[in-house]
Scaffold this motif. Structure first.
Motif, PDB file in Angstrom:
ATOM      1  N   ALA A 137      38.331  45.377  34.763  1.00  0.00           N
ATOM      2  CA  ALA A 137      39.752  45.248  34.183  1.00  0.00           C
ATOM      3  C   ALA A 137      40.647  45.862  35.292  1.00  0.00           C
ATOM      4  O   ALA A 137      41.819  45.425  35.489  1.00  0.00           O
ATOM      5  CB  ALA A 137      39.833  45.810  32.916  1.00  0.00           C
ATOM      6  N   ARG A 138      39.992  46.926  35.999  1.00  0.00           N
ATOM      7  CA  ARG A 138      41.069  47.582  36.946  1.00  0.00           C
ATOM      8  C   ARG A 138      41.475  46.722  38.352  1.00  0.00           C
ATOM      9  O   ARG A 138      42.529  46.951  38.840  1.00  0.00           O
ATOM     10  CB  ARG A 138      40.498  48.934  37.512  1.00  0.00           C
ATOM     11  CG  ARG A 138      40.620  50.088  36.524  1.00  0.00           C
ATOM     12  CD  ARG A 138      40.173  51.641  36.735  1.00  0.00           C
ATOM     13  NE  ARG A 138      40.426  52.440  35.822  1.00  0.00           N
ATOM     14  CZ  ARG A 138      39.576  53.193  35.641  1.00  0.00           C
ATOM     15  NH1 ARG A 138      38.433  53.451  36.229  1.00  0.00           N
ATOM     16  NH2 ARG A 138      39.913  54.283  34.745  1.00  0.00           N
ATOM     17  N   LYS A 139      40.714  45.835  38.403  1.00  0.00           N
ATOM     18  CA  LYS A 139      40.991  44.943  39.619  1.00  0.00           C
ATOM     19  C   LYS A 139      41.541  43.731  39.256  1.00  0.00           C
ATOM     20  O   LYS A 139      42.471  43.487  39.927  1.00  0.00           O
ATOM     21  CB  LYS A 139      39.359  44.351  40.317  1.00  0.00           C
ATOM     22  CG  LYS A 139      38.764  45.476  40.953  1.00  0.00           C
ATOM     23  CD  LYS A 139      37.525  44.841  41.423  1.00  0.00           C
ATOM     24  CE  LYS A 139      36.729  46.048  41.815  1.00  0.00           C
ATOM     25  NZ  LYS A 139      34.992  45.810  41.785  1.00  0.00           N
ATOM     26  N   LYS A 140      41.389  43.449  37.970  1.00  0.00           N
ATOM     27  CA  LYS A 140      42.092  41.899  37.653  1.00  0.00           C
ATOM     28  C   LYS A 140      43.303  42.210  36.877  1.00  0.00           C
ATOM     29  O   LYS A 140      44.268  41.405  37.174  1.00  0.00           O
ATOM     30  CB  LYS A 140      41.086  41.331  36.728  1.00  0.00           C
ATOM     31  CG  LYS A 140      39.800  40.702  37.198  1.00  0.00           C
ATOM     32  CD  LYS A 140      39.920  39.043  36.991  1.00  0.00           C
ATOM     33  CE  LYS A 140      38.759  38.571  37.806  1.00  0.00           C
ATOM     34  NZ  LYS A 140      38.878  37.027  37.893  1.00  0.00           N
ATOM     35  N   LEU A 141      43.484  43.486  36.256  1.00  0.00           N
ATOM     36  CA  LEU A 141      44.729  43.706  35.354  1.00  0.00           C
ATOM     37  C   LEU A 141      44.912  45.188  35.527  1.00  0.00           C
ATOM     38  O   LEU A 141      44.783  45.872  34.867  1.00  0.00           O
ATOM     39  CB  LEU A 141      44.394  43.534  33.962  1.00  0.00           C
ATOM     40  CG  LEU A 141      45.432  42.786  33.238  1.00  0.00           C
ATOM     41  CD1 LEU A 141      45.767  41.368  33.416  1.00  0.00           C
ATOM     42  CD2 LEU A 141      44.802  42.530  31.537  1.00  0.00           C
ATOM     43  N   ASN A 143      47.697  46.773  35.631  1.00  0.00           N
ATOM     44  CA  ASN A 143      48.633  47.465  34.803  1.00  0.00           C
ATOM     45  C   ASN A 143      48.091  46.984  33.448  1.00  0.00           C
ATOM     46  O   ASN A 143      48.885  47.015  32.494  1.00  0.00           O
ATOM     47  CB  ASN A 143      49.949  47.011  35.155  1.00  0.00           C
ATOM     48  CG  ASN A 143      50.360  47.636  36.364  1.00  0.00           C
ATOM     49  OD1 ASN A 143      49.959  48.924  36.861  1.00  0.00           O
ATOM     50  ND2 ASN A 143      51.062  46.780  37.262  1.00  0.00           N
ATOM     51  N   GLY A 144      47.298  46.612  32.720  1.00  0.00           N
ATOM     52  CA  GLY A 144      46.468  46.293  31.855  1.00  0.00           C
ATOM     53  C   GLY A 144      46.213  47.393  30.751  1.00  0.00           C
ATOM     54  O   GLY A 144      46.510  48.570  31.274  1.00  0.00           O
ATOM     55  N   TYR A 150      39.851  48.643  25.234  1.00  0.00           N
ATOM     56  CA  TYR A 150      38.916  47.593  25.030  1.00  0.00           C
ATOM     57  C   TYR A 150      37.586  48.544  24.403  1.00  0.00           C
ATOM     58  O   TYR A 150      37.138  47.578  23.595  1.00  0.00           O
ATOM     59  CB  TYR A 150      37.950  47.670  26.744  1.00  0.00           C
ATOM     60  CG  TYR A 150      38.998  46.796  27.615  1.00  0.00           C
ATOM     61  CD1 TYR A 150      39.169  45.399  27.675  1.00  0.00           C
ATOM     62  CD2 TYR A 150      39.826  47.476  28.504  1.00  0.00           C
ATOM     63  CE1 TYR A 150      40.117  44.892  28.559  1.00  0.00           C
ATOM     64  CE2 TYR A 150      40.928  46.839  29.269  1.00  0.00           C
ATOM     65  CZ  TYR A 150      40.753  45.612  29.404  1.00  0.00           C
ATOM     66  OH  TYR A 150      41.869  44.922  30.202  1.00  0.00           O
ATOM     67  N   LYS A 310      41.594  37.850  29.263  1.00  0.00           N
ATOM     68  CA  LYS A 310      42.338  38.255  30.062  1.00  0.00           C
ATOM     69  C   LYS A 310      41.888  38.869  31.476  1.00  0.00           C
ATOM     70  O   LYS A 310      42.630  39.083  32.585  1.00  0.00           O
ATOM     71  CB  LYS A 310      43.466  39.288  29.641  1.00  0.00           C
ATOM     72  CG  LYS A 310      44.559  38.524  28.586  1.00  0.00           C
ATOM     73  CD  LYS A 310      45.335  39.883  28.188  1.00  0.00           C
ATOM     74  CE  LYS A 310      46.127  39.238  26.885  1.00  0.00           C
ATOM     75  NZ  LYS A 310      46.163  40.231  25.570  1.00  0.00           N
ATOM     76  N   ILE A 311      40.628  39.034  31.354  1.00  0.00           N
ATOM     77  CA  ILE A 311      40.179  39.678  32.754  1.00  0.00           C
ATOM     78  C   ILE A 311      38.996  38.693  33.128  1.00  0.00           C
ATOM     79  O   ILE A 311      38.228  39.137  33.983  1.00  0.00           O
ATOM     80  CB  ILE A 311      39.662  41.211  32.596  1.00  0.00           C
ATOM     81  CG1 ILE A 311      38.609  41.221  31.339  1.00  0.00           C
ATOM     82  CG2 ILE A 311      40.802  42.193  32.337  1.00  0.00           C
ATOM     83  CD1 ILE A 311      38.040  42.456  31.010  1.00  0.00           C
TER      84      ILE A 311
END
Ligand code: SF4
Ligand code: ZN
Length: 318
Positions: A137-141, A143-144, A150, A310-311
């Motif tokens: 998630a940190r790579k893909k999003l 500011n997610g 999660y 989303k990720i």
């Protein structure tokens, strides 16, 4: 030398007090504190009709003070009801250097009490540990959502899955007054009034898939749970999750604790406000089958699948 006068317990009037309960103005000796703690749990069970005599109760345990105290107290209370049964359910999210100690303590405590324990892991259920999900998630999003979003969503499903798999008729969670006050304020600040309607002492049974959840300690302050664990020699895992400090809840907790110092009683006021607002909200939501994972959901794509989408992850067959 001036002899300091010791305060007597307001209940038995004989023994020395060990705890002053600010909101009630009462002093408690150790024995009466323990009795009052367990009485509040029993009162909640009766007031909100949380349990029936023959319920199979799954208790979500983490190895922390709240869940082990709930397990200890419910085991004591339920020992009077021969038809009910307790089973501890533990979720291993896969958080390196954190969860193992909790599992060890939960194993130890359940063994001592003679309660069976089942452990379910994110890795087995969803195909990924929380650490792996957070990394992706940190790579893909960048500011997610924060890790807790999660974790909370997946843990809710994992707990329900665990409770279903042991045929539980109720799922007890160890939410305390502090948690409930924080959740209410978080929902207000997110303008999520629907969620306030869904987060009472007993969740409604939406369909056969969802095991009704109960919160028998919802009005007991966190500090009293620490004391209860201490007086009953309940060893617990006191280390904070490494993801906790970056959560929204952490900011809200600090704010409420500061306010409670200035204006004692604010946590109870938040809990009561939530209850009053909830009484005006009717929750009736359709149940869909998630088009991705086929699990029942209150939205067409369930929350787990939408977070995974989303990720760029695909949910392992559940
Ligand atoms: Fe999960 Fe957040 Fe709790 Fe850690 S603090 S266990 S990430 S919900
Ligand atoms: Zn889904």
């Amino acid at each position: 030398m001036v002899q300091q006068k010791t305060t007597k317990c307001s209940i038995c009037k004989v023994k020395n007090a060990v705890y002053f309960q600010k909101h009630s103005g009462l002093y408690f000796c150790k024995k009466d504190f323990i009795l009052s703690f367990e009485r509040r749990i029993r009162r909640n069970i009766n007031k909100y009709k949380l349990l029936k005599e023959d319920d199979i109760i799954a208790i979500g345990v983490s190895g922390g003070k709240d869940s082990l105290s709930l397990l200890y107290a419910l085991n004591k209370i339920e020992s009077k009801f021969t038809k009910s049964k307790l089973i501890a359910i533990m979720i291993d999210e896969g958080i390196k250097g954190y969860r193992k100690e909790g599992i060890k303590l939960a194993v130890q405590m359940t063994k001592e009490l003679g309660v069976s324990l089942k452990v379910f892991s994110f890795k087995d259920l969803f195909g990924y540990t929380l650490d792996e999900i957070v990394e992706i998630a940190r790579k893909k999003l960048p500011n997610g959502p924060a890790p807790c979003s999660y974790c909370g969503t997946l843990r809710r499903r994992a707990l329900n899955y665990g409770a279903k798999s042991v045929n539980a008729t109720k799922l007890a969670t160890a939410h305390n007054l502090d948690d409930e006050a924080q959740t209410f304020l978080m929902n207000i600040l997110r303008s999520d009034i629907d969620r306030i309607g869904r987060t009472g002492p007993l969740t409604q049974k939406l369909d056969d898939f969802f095991v009704p959840r109960i919160k028998p300690m919802r009005n007991i302050p966190e500090k009293e749970i620490v004391l209860y664990a201490h007086y009953n020699n309940i060893p617990f895992h006191g280390v904070e999750c490494p993801y906790a400090p970056i959560s929204f809840r952490s900011d809200i907790r600090d704010f409420i604790n500061k306010m409670e110092q200035i204006r004692p009683g604010i946590k109870y006021a938040l809990l009561n406000s939530g209850d009053k607002i909830r009484s005006f909200i009717t929750v009736s939501r359709p149940i869909y089958t998630c088009i991705r994972c086929n699990q029942p959901s209150t939205t067409k794509i369930c929350k787990v699948c939408s977070l995974f989408d989303k990720i760029g992850l695909t949910l392992k067959d559940f």
